[in-house]
Design a protein around this motif. Structure first.
Motif, PDB file in Angstrom:
ATOM      1  N   GLN A 142      15.089  -9.152 -22.642  1.00  0.00           N
ATOM      2  CA  GLN A 142      14.870  -9.993 -23.814  1.00  0.00           C
ATOM      3  C   GLN A 142      13.443  -9.903 -24.352  1.00  0.00           C
ATOM      4  O   GLN A 142      12.987 -10.784 -25.081  1.00  0.00           O
ATOM      5  CB  GLN A 142      15.240 -11.438 -23.470  1.00  0.00           C
ATOM      6  CG  GLN A 142      16.712 -11.581 -23.089  1.00  0.00           C
ATOM      7  CD  GLN A 142      17.078 -12.985 -22.662  1.00  0.00           C
ATOM      8  OE1 GLN A 142      17.463 -13.816 -23.483  1.00  0.00           O
ATOM      9  NE2 GLN A 142      16.968 -13.265 -21.380  1.00  0.00           N
ATOM     10  N   GLY A 143      12.746  -8.828 -23.976  1.00  0.00           N
ATOM     11  CA  GLY A 143      11.450  -8.562 -24.592  1.00  0.00           C
ATOM     12  C   GLY A 143      10.259  -9.200 -23.913  1.00  0.00           C
ATOM     13  O   GLY A 143       9.236  -9.452 -24.565  1.00  0.00           O
ATOM     14  N   ILE A 144      10.360  -9.428 -22.616  1.00  0.00           N
ATOM     15  CA  ILE A 144       9.271 -10.030 -21.842  1.00  0.00           C
ATOM     16  C   ILE A 144       8.939  -9.127 -20.669  1.00  0.00           C
ATOM     17  O   ILE A 144       9.830  -8.520 -20.073  1.00  0.00           O
ATOM     18  CB  ILE A 144       9.677 -11.434 -21.326  1.00  0.00           C
ATOM     19  CG1 ILE A 144       9.843 -12.400 -22.513  1.00  0.00           C
ATOM     20  CG2 ILE A 144       8.676 -11.980 -20.325  1.00  0.00           C
ATOM     21  CD1 ILE A 144      10.460 -13.723 -22.124  1.00  0.00           C
ATOM     22  N   VAL A 145       7.668  -9.031 -20.321  1.00  0.00           N
ATOM     23  CA  VAL A 145       7.277  -8.364 -19.087  1.00  0.00           C
ATOM     24  C   VAL A 145       7.254  -9.426 -17.993  1.00  0.00           C
ATOM     25  O   VAL A 145       6.512 -10.411 -18.094  1.00  0.00           O
ATOM     26  CB  VAL A 145       5.909  -7.673 -19.213  1.00  0.00           C
ATOM     27  CG1 VAL A 145       5.506  -7.040 -17.879  1.00  0.00           C
ATOM     28  CG2 VAL A 145       5.944  -6.612 -20.310  1.00  0.00           C
ATOM     29  N   ALA A 146       8.086  -9.244 -16.972  1.00  0.00           N
ATOM     30  CA  ALA A 146       8.214 -10.230 -15.904  1.00  0.00           C
ATOM     31  C   ALA A 146       7.520  -9.732 -14.643  1.00  0.00           C
ATOM     32  O   ALA A 146       7.608  -8.562 -14.291  1.00  0.00           O
ATOM     33  CB  ALA A 146       9.680 -10.508 -15.606  1.00  0.00           C
ATOM     34  N   VAL A 147       6.839 -10.654 -13.984  1.00  0.00           N
ATOM     35  CA  VAL A 147       6.179 -10.369 -12.707  1.00  0.00           C
ATOM     36  C   VAL A 147       6.771 -11.336 -11.684  1.00  0.00           C
ATOM     37  O   VAL A 147       6.630 -12.551 -11.822  1.00  0.00           O
ATOM     38  CB  VAL A 147       4.653 -10.560 -12.804  1.00  0.00           C
ATOM     39  CG1 VAL A 147       3.987 -10.259 -11.460  1.00  0.00           C
ATOM     40  CG2 VAL A 147       4.071  -9.683 -13.910  1.00  0.00           C
ATOM     41  N   ILE A 148       7.456 -10.808 -10.688  1.00  0.00           N
ATOM     42  CA  ILE A 148       8.076 -11.626  -9.648  1.00  0.00           C
ATOM     43  C   ILE A 148       7.270 -11.418  -8.367  1.00  0.00           C
ATOM     44  O   ILE A 148       7.123 -10.285  -7.908  1.00  0.00           O
ATOM     45  CB  ILE A 148       9.548 -11.236  -9.402  1.00  0.00           C
ATOM     46  CG1 ILE A 148      10.291 -11.043 -10.736  1.00  0.00           C
ATOM     47  CG2 ILE A 148      10.227 -12.260  -8.518  1.00  0.00           C
ATOM     48  CD1 ILE A 148      10.489 -12.291 -11.533  1.00  0.00           C
ATOM     49  N   ILE A 149       6.756 -12.504  -7.791  1.00  0.00           N
ATOM     50  CA  ILE A 149       5.781 -12.346  -6.714  1.00  0.00           C
ATOM     51  C   ILE A 149       6.289 -12.900  -5.377  1.00  0.00           C
ATOM     52  O   ILE A 149       7.120 -13.793  -5.322  1.00  0.00           O
ATOM     53  CB  ILE A 149       4.442 -13.032  -7.066  1.00  0.00           C
ATOM     54  CG1 ILE A 149       4.571 -14.566  -6.993  1.00  0.00           C
ATOM     55  CG2 ILE A 149       3.965 -12.609  -8.453  1.00  0.00           C
ATOM     56  CD1 ILE A 149       3.252 -15.302  -7.131  1.00  0.00           C
ATOM     57  N   ASN A 150       5.752 -12.316  -4.312  1.00  0.00           N
ATOM     58  CA  ASN A 150       5.803 -12.919  -2.981  1.00  0.00           C
ATOM     59  C   ASN A 150       4.487 -13.628  -2.714  1.00  0.00           C
ATOM     60  O   ASN A 150       3.462 -13.339  -3.349  1.00  0.00           O
ATOM     61  CB  ASN A 150       6.012 -11.849  -1.901  1.00  0.00           C
ATOM     62  CG  ASN A 150       7.478 -11.531  -1.668  1.00  0.00           C
ATOM     63  OD1 ASN A 150       8.373 -12.185  -2.181  1.00  0.00           O
ATOM     64  ND2 ASN A 150       7.727 -10.491  -0.880  1.00  0.00           N
ATOM     65  N   TYR A 151       4.510 -14.525  -1.761  1.00  0.00           N
ATOM     66  CA  TYR A 151       3.284 -15.189  -1.301  1.00  0.00           C
ATOM     67  C   TYR A 151       3.507 -15.578   0.152  1.00  0.00           C
ATOM     68  O   TYR A 151       4.650 -15.635   0.634  1.00  0.00           O
ATOM     69  CB  TYR A 151       2.947 -16.414  -2.162  1.00  0.00           C
ATOM     70  CG  TYR A 151       4.071 -17.415  -2.315  1.00  0.00           C
ATOM     71  CD1 TYR A 151       4.155 -18.545  -1.490  1.00  0.00           C
ATOM     72  CD2 TYR A 151       5.063 -17.249  -3.281  1.00  0.00           C
ATOM     73  CE1 TYR A 151       5.181 -19.460  -1.625  1.00  0.00           C
ATOM     74  CE2 TYR A 151       6.094 -18.159  -3.422  1.00  0.00           C
ATOM     75  CZ  TYR A 151       6.157 -19.259  -2.594  1.00  0.00           C
ATOM     76  OH  TYR A 151       7.190 -20.164  -2.730  1.00  0.00           O
ATOM     77  N   GLN A 152       2.440 -15.817   0.884  1.00  0.00           N
ATOM     78  CA  GLN A 152       2.573 -16.174   2.292  1.00  0.00           C
ATOM     79  C   GLN A 152       3.269 -17.527   2.431  1.00  0.00           C
ATOM     80  O   GLN A 152       3.186 -18.376   1.546  1.00  0.00           O
ATOM     81  CB  GLN A 152       1.198 -16.222   2.946  1.00  0.00           C
ATOM     82  CG  GLN A 152       0.495 -14.870   2.977  1.00  0.00           C
ATOM     83  CD  GLN A 152      -0.887 -14.991   3.587  1.00  0.00           C
ATOM     84  OE1 GLN A 152      -1.077 -14.840   4.803  1.00  0.00           O
ATOM     85  NE2 GLN A 152      -1.873 -15.258   2.729  1.00  0.00           N
ATOM     86  N   LEU A 153       3.925 -17.713   3.572  1.00  0.00           N
ATOM     87  CA  LEU A 153       4.751 -18.899   3.786  1.00  0.00           C
ATOM     88  C   LEU A 153       4.343 -19.632   5.055  1.00  0.00           C
ATOM     89  O   LEU A 153       3.710 -19.069   5.954  1.00  0.00           O
ATOM     90  CB  LEU A 153       6.223 -18.486   3.889  1.00  0.00           C
ATOM     91  CG  LEU A 153       6.806 -17.765   2.663  1.00  0.00           C
ATOM     92  CD1 LEU A 153       8.173 -17.186   2.982  1.00  0.00           C
ATOM     93  CD2 LEU A 153       6.886 -18.701   1.461  1.00  0.00           C
ATOM     94  N   ALA A 154       4.723 -20.905   5.128  1.00  0.00           N
ATOM     95  CA  ALA A 154       4.541 -21.680   6.358  1.00  0.00           C
ATOM     96  C   ALA A 154       5.599 -21.219   7.380  1.00  0.00           C
ATOM     97  O   ALA A 154       6.680 -20.771   6.996  1.00  0.00           O
ATOM     98  CB  ALA A 154       4.699 -23.162   6.067  1.00  0.00           C
ATOM     99  N   PRO A 155       5.301 -21.273   8.671  1.00  0.00           N
ATOM    100  CA  PRO A 155       4.133 -21.916   9.281  1.00  0.00           C
ATOM    101  C   PRO A 155       2.887 -21.034   9.388  1.00  0.00           C
ATOM    102  O   PRO A 155       1.877 -21.491   9.918  1.00  0.00           O
ATOM    103  CB  PRO A 155       4.649 -22.285  10.672  1.00  0.00           C
ATOM    104  CG  PRO A 155       5.612 -21.192  10.987  1.00  0.00           C
ATOM    105  CD  PRO A 155       6.291 -20.863   9.681  1.00  0.00           C
ATOM    106  N   ALA A 156       2.964 -19.807   8.879  1.00  0.00           N
ATOM    107  CA  ALA A 156       1.800 -18.924   9.006  1.00  0.00           C
ATOM    108  C   ALA A 156       0.588 -19.466   8.259  1.00  0.00           C
ATOM    109  O   ALA A 156      -0.552 -19.333   8.718  1.00  0.00           O
ATOM    110  CB  ALA A 156       2.156 -17.522   8.507  1.00  0.00           C
ATOM    111  N   VAL A 157       0.838 -20.084   7.083  1.00  0.00           N
ATOM    112  CA  VAL A 157      -0.253 -20.635   6.276  1.00  0.00           C
ATOM    113  C   VAL A 157       0.191 -21.968   5.691  1.00  0.00           C
ATOM    114  O   VAL A 157       1.385 -22.298   5.673  1.00  0.00           O
ATOM    115  CB  VAL A 157      -0.669 -19.688   5.134  1.00  0.00           C
ATOM    116  CG1 VAL A 157      -1.103 -18.325   5.673  1.00  0.00           C
ATOM    117  CG2 VAL A 157       0.462 -19.519   4.115  1.00  0.00           C
ATOM    118  N   LEU A 158      -0.770 -22.733   5.171  1.00  0.00           N
ATOM    119  CA  LEU A 158      -0.477 -23.974   4.470  1.00  0.00           C
ATOM    120  C   LEU A 158      -0.462 -23.732   2.963  1.00  0.00           C
ATOM    121  O   LEU A 158      -0.873 -22.674   2.481  1.00  0.00           O
ATOM    122  CB  LEU A 158      -1.513 -25.037   4.826  1.00  0.00           C
ATOM    123  CG  LEU A 158      -1.559 -25.490   6.289  1.00  0.00           C
ATOM    124  CD1 LEU A 158      -2.650 -26.546   6.478  1.00  0.00           C
ATOM    125  CD2 LEU A 158      -0.217 -26.025   6.764  1.00  0.00           C
TER     126      LEU A 158
END
Length: 297
Positions: A99-115
């Motif tokens: 639909q004409g958008i540049v999408a960025v889908i991200i990972n990020y660190q998760l608990a319990p490894a980080v807060l």
């Protein structure tokens, strides 16, 4: 016996039809877009880098005029701050790109490894990468919008409201031009964890820790001001009471500060359905999102 055999065959046949339909639908959606997978958004040899969690995918339309720069939507997945993966949300990337958008889908660190504060830093670094590189994919670094569901919605709201998340990484200002919050959780975890009103609330001490000062630091409710960027807010009519309550209070604060926004409750929608509905291209959220970010399609 023949009747019983037919009864056994019907579910399998229906299942096969559904699978074929879904694959055909996904193929039709994927054709107009290109996916660039597993891009590291932090320096790969830096201390503390997670080779799986510090990654993002970019979805861009295949056919774009060379001079055209498209709006950018950075999507943050949910999962109680303890689970989730960008790969589960390729359908959102595909549909936005179509639909004409540049999408960025991200990972990020998760608990319990980080807060959660570390998760917010990860998301901010993914946005910083986007400002530096999204033009290579046809995106406009001056039109970056955050989007998230559940825990990801809370993080998206935090990035839109807390400018300090970007100043610590060397950006002169907050690059987020607006946010789309889909049944956002964590808008006010200071209030939520102070009261502990619901069963199993202790589980959220795993991602948030036990320090009330930290709970407040990562609660976007406390950063709303007259300069907060525009927002689209959605909550399900049958979602969790805590999300309903915090969304209403967040909405009222936006009103108090005259922040341009829309808040809609989608009738009969439960929490998970608020994100699975995004499988369908003509969903209400997509229709309003396109206008919100200024997409041409």
């Amino acid at each position: 016996m023949l009747f019983l055999r037919l009864l056994w065959q019907i579910p399998a046949g229906l299942f096969l039809v559904v699978i074929v339909f879904l694959f055909a639908n996904e193929y039709a959606t994927a054709r107009p877009s290109r996916r660039t997978k597993d891009i590291a958004y932090v320096t790969t040899n830096a201390p503390g880098v997670d080779s799986e969690r510090h990654l993002l995918d970019v979805y861009a339309p295949k056919k774009v005029a060379n001079s055209t720069k498209l709006p950018v939507v950075v999507f943050i997945h949910g999962g109680n701050w303890t689970s989730g993966n960008k790969n589960l949300y390729s359908f959102i990337g595909r549909r936005l790109a179509k639909q004409g958008i540049v999408a960025v889908i991200i990972n990020y660190q998760l608990a319990p490894a980080v807060l959660v504060p570390v998760m917010a830093d990860d998301c901010a670094q993914a946005v910083r990468w986007t400002t530096q590189h999204i033009a290579e994919f046809g995106g406009d670094p001056n039109r970056i919008f955050m989007m998230g569901h559940s825990a990801g919605g809370g993080l998206a709201a935090l990035l839109a409201t807390d400018d300090r998340l970007f100043s610590k990484f060397g950006l002169a200002g907050n690059p987020v031009k607006g946010a789309i919050l889909d049944d956002a959780a964590g808008l006010d975890m200071f209030d939520y964890l102070t009261k502990m009103e619901y069963p199993n609330d202790q589980q959220y001490l795993v991602p948030y820790g036990k320090d009330p000062a930290v709970w407040r630091t990562v609660s976007p409710m406390y950063y709303i001001n007259d300069h907060t960027p525009p927002m689209l807010m959605y909550s399900g009519g049958r979602t969790y009471p805590s999300i309903t309550s915090s969304s209403q209070r967040f909405h009222q604060l936006l009103l108090d500060h005259h922040v341009k926004h829309e808040y809609k409750v989608l009738p009969d929608k439960k929490h998970i359905a608020m994100v699975t509905q995004l499988f369908w291209q003509h969903n209400t959220i997509y229709q309003e999102l396109l206008r919100f970010v200024g997409a041409s399609n």
